[in-house]
Design an enzyme around this catalytic site. Structure first.
Site, PDB file in Angstrom:
ATOM      1  N   GLY A 130       2.751  -1.114   4.321  1.00 31.26           N
ATOM      2  CA  GLY A 130       2.771   0.307   3.991  1.00 31.26           C
ATOM      3  C   GLY A 130       4.187   0.797   3.742  1.00 31.26           C
ATOM      4  N   GLY A 131       4.799   1.383   4.758  1.00 32.50           N
ATOM      5  CA  GLY A 131       6.116   2.004   4.610  1.00 32.50           C
ATOM      6  C   GLY A 131       7.156   1.134   3.927  1.00 32.50           C
TER       7      GLY A 131
ATOM      8  N   ASN B 294       0.862  -1.178   0.000  1.00 32.59           N
ATOM      9  CA  ASN B 294       0.000   0.000   0.000  1.00 32.59           C
ATOM     10  C   ASN B 294       0.899   1.228   0.000  1.00 32.59           C
ATOM     11  OD1 ASN B 294      -1.810   2.041   0.509  1.00 32.59           O
ATOM     12  ND2 ASN B 294      -2.373   1.342   2.572  1.00 32.59           N
ATOM     13  N   TRP B 295       1.008   1.844  -1.166  1.00 28.83           N
ATOM     14  CA  TRP B 295       1.933   2.980  -1.293  1.00 28.83           C
ATOM     15  C   TRP B 295       1.368   4.254  -0.655  1.00 28.83           C
ATOM     16  CZ3 TRP B 295       4.183   2.851  -7.000  1.00 28.83           C
ATOM     17  CH2 TRP B 295       4.817   1.605  -7.208  1.00 28.83           C
ATOM     18  N   LYS B 296       0.090   4.227  -0.303  1.00 28.37           N
ATOM     19  CA  LYS B 296      -0.577   5.406   0.285  1.00 28.37           C
ATOM     20  C   LYS B 296      -0.371   6.624  -0.623  1.00 28.37           C
ATOM     21  CE  LYS B 296      -0.293   3.259   4.777  1.00 28.37           C
ATOM     22  NZ  LYS B 296      -0.200   3.401   6.239  1.00 28.37           N
TER      23      LYS B 296
ATOM     24  N   GLU C 179      -7.077   4.783   7.596  1.00 28.82           N
ATOM     25  CA  GLU C 179      -6.869   6.205   7.269  1.00 28.82           C
ATOM     26  C   GLU C 179      -8.082   6.770   6.533  1.00 28.82           C
ATOM     27  OE1 GLU C 179      -3.072   5.584   5.390  1.00 28.82           O
ATOM     28  OE2 GLU C 179      -2.231   5.069   7.346  1.00 28.82           O
TER      29      GLU C 179
ATOM     30  N   SER D 193       3.248  -2.061  10.414  1.00 31.34           N
ATOM     31  CA  SER D 193       4.693  -2.104  10.669  1.00 31.34           C
ATOM     32  C   SER D 193       5.338  -3.433  10.291  1.00 31.34           C
ATOM     33  CB  SER D 193       4.996  -1.741  12.137  1.00 31.34           C
ATOM     34  OG  SER D 193       4.586  -0.415  12.407  1.00 31.34           O
TER      35      SER D 193
HETATM   36  P1  PGA Z   1       2.698   0.330   7.679  1.00 33.45           P
HETATM   37  O1  PGA Z   1       1.218   0.539   7.057  1.00 33.45           O
HETATM   38  O2  PGA Z   1       3.238  -0.944   7.102  1.00 33.45           O
HETATM   39  O3  PGA Z   1       3.469   1.541   7.242  1.00 33.45           O
HETATM   40  O4  PGA Z   1       2.533   0.237   9.163  1.00 33.45           O
HETATM   41  C1  PGA Z   1       0.361  -0.547   6.857  1.00 33.45           C
HETATM   42  C2  PGA Z   1      -0.945  -0.079   6.281  1.00 33.45           C
HETATM   43  O5  PGA Z   1      -1.432   1.000   6.671  1.00 33.45           O
HETATM   44  O6  PGA Z   1      -1.530  -0.756   5.413  1.00 33.45           O
END
Ligand code: PGA
Length: 258
Positions: A234-235, A9-11, A96, A213
């Site tokens: 995510g990150g 998920n590149w957000k 989010e 995370s």
């Molecule tokens: P994160 O995000 O790996 O940066 O904690 C995960 C997500 O929101 O899907």
């Protein structure tokens, strides 16, 4: 057998040029991995270029959101008809979206319905916040979100969905849930709720990811758990080496189940 699925998920990150660069940096390595479904979820404006780069590979593409109407006067929104044929997955109800943009359980359910009606696989996000976790409300919150998201879906439709259990306190904090803790919520609450709704066979067929995370160092612990079928990352999905490592570890641990 549930095929493991790792989604990035590149957000709200990566311009079109940056998306091209990141995709090219990972494409060969990701395509070479067997036994794991890999999905990249870039921002909407990057989808067309990334789709082109992923053509003729085994890597799948996903969007991060979708509206429930097929078209119309909804300024700034993207319809499922626009995603159909362009990508295969869509993330729905990310915390989010729920937290910053007011998405309700009812909206999540409508989006899931729309995604399925247009041949898209929804990745349905659920998860409790820190206060709910500390108050011992995880089960109530997560089972309520699962029930609402799956409302009106047949068992066959439910089987086409992916669920991502993402405790909000673990997202972007560097403080992942423990693997055993995540497995307990996924196996007990998420699958337990699905079993209530559809029976044990369907509950066992739905793939459920952990998110929050996840990185190349902790993925092995999560993938060693019997009820965790992959991760929503995510990150760590923004770094080619990290994301490739996560997928490779997953293949090493679970890819052989295919
Ligand atoms: P994160 O995000 O790996 O940066 O904690 C995960 C997500 O929101 O899907």
């Amino acid at each position: 057998m549930r095929v493991p699925i790792i989604a990035g998920n590149w957000k709200m990150n990566k311009t079109v040029a940056e998306a091209r660069e990141l995709t090219l940096a990972m494409r060969g390595a990701l395509d070479a991995v067997q036994g794991v479904e890999v999905v990249l979820c870039p921002p909407f404006v990057d989808l067309v270029v990334v789709a082109e780069l992923l053509r003729d590979t085994s890597i799948r593409l996903g969007a991060q959101n979708v509206h429930w109407e097929p078209k119309g006067a909804y300024t700034g929104e993207i319809a499922p008809t626009m995603l159909q044929g362009l990508c295969q997955y869509v993330i729905i109800g990310h915390s989010e979206r729920r937290g910053y943009f007011g998405e309700t359980d009812e909206m999540v359910n409508r989006k899931v319905r729309a995604a399925l009606d247009h041949g898209l696989t929804p990745i349905i996000c659920v998860g409790e916040d820190l206060a709910q976790n500390e108050a011992g409300e995880t089960e109530v919150v997560v089972s309520g979100q699962v029930r609402a998201a799956f409302q009106g879906l047949s068992a066959d439709e439910a089987r086409r969905c992916v669920v991502a259990y993402e405790p909000i306190w673990a997202i972007g904090t560097g403080k992942a849930a423990t693997a055993a803790g995540a497995n307990a919520v996924i196996g007990g609450t998420v699958r337990g709720t699905l079993a209530d709704l559809y029976g044990e066979d369907t509950a066992q067929a739905v793939r459920v990811q952990y998110g929050g995370s996840v990185n190349s160092r902790n993925i092995a612990e999560f993938m060693a758990q019997p009820d965790i079928d992959g991760a929503l990352v995510g990150g760590a999905s923004l770094k080619a080496d990290e994301f490739v490592a996560i997928v490779r570890v997953t293949a090493r641990i679970r890819g052989g189940e295919l």
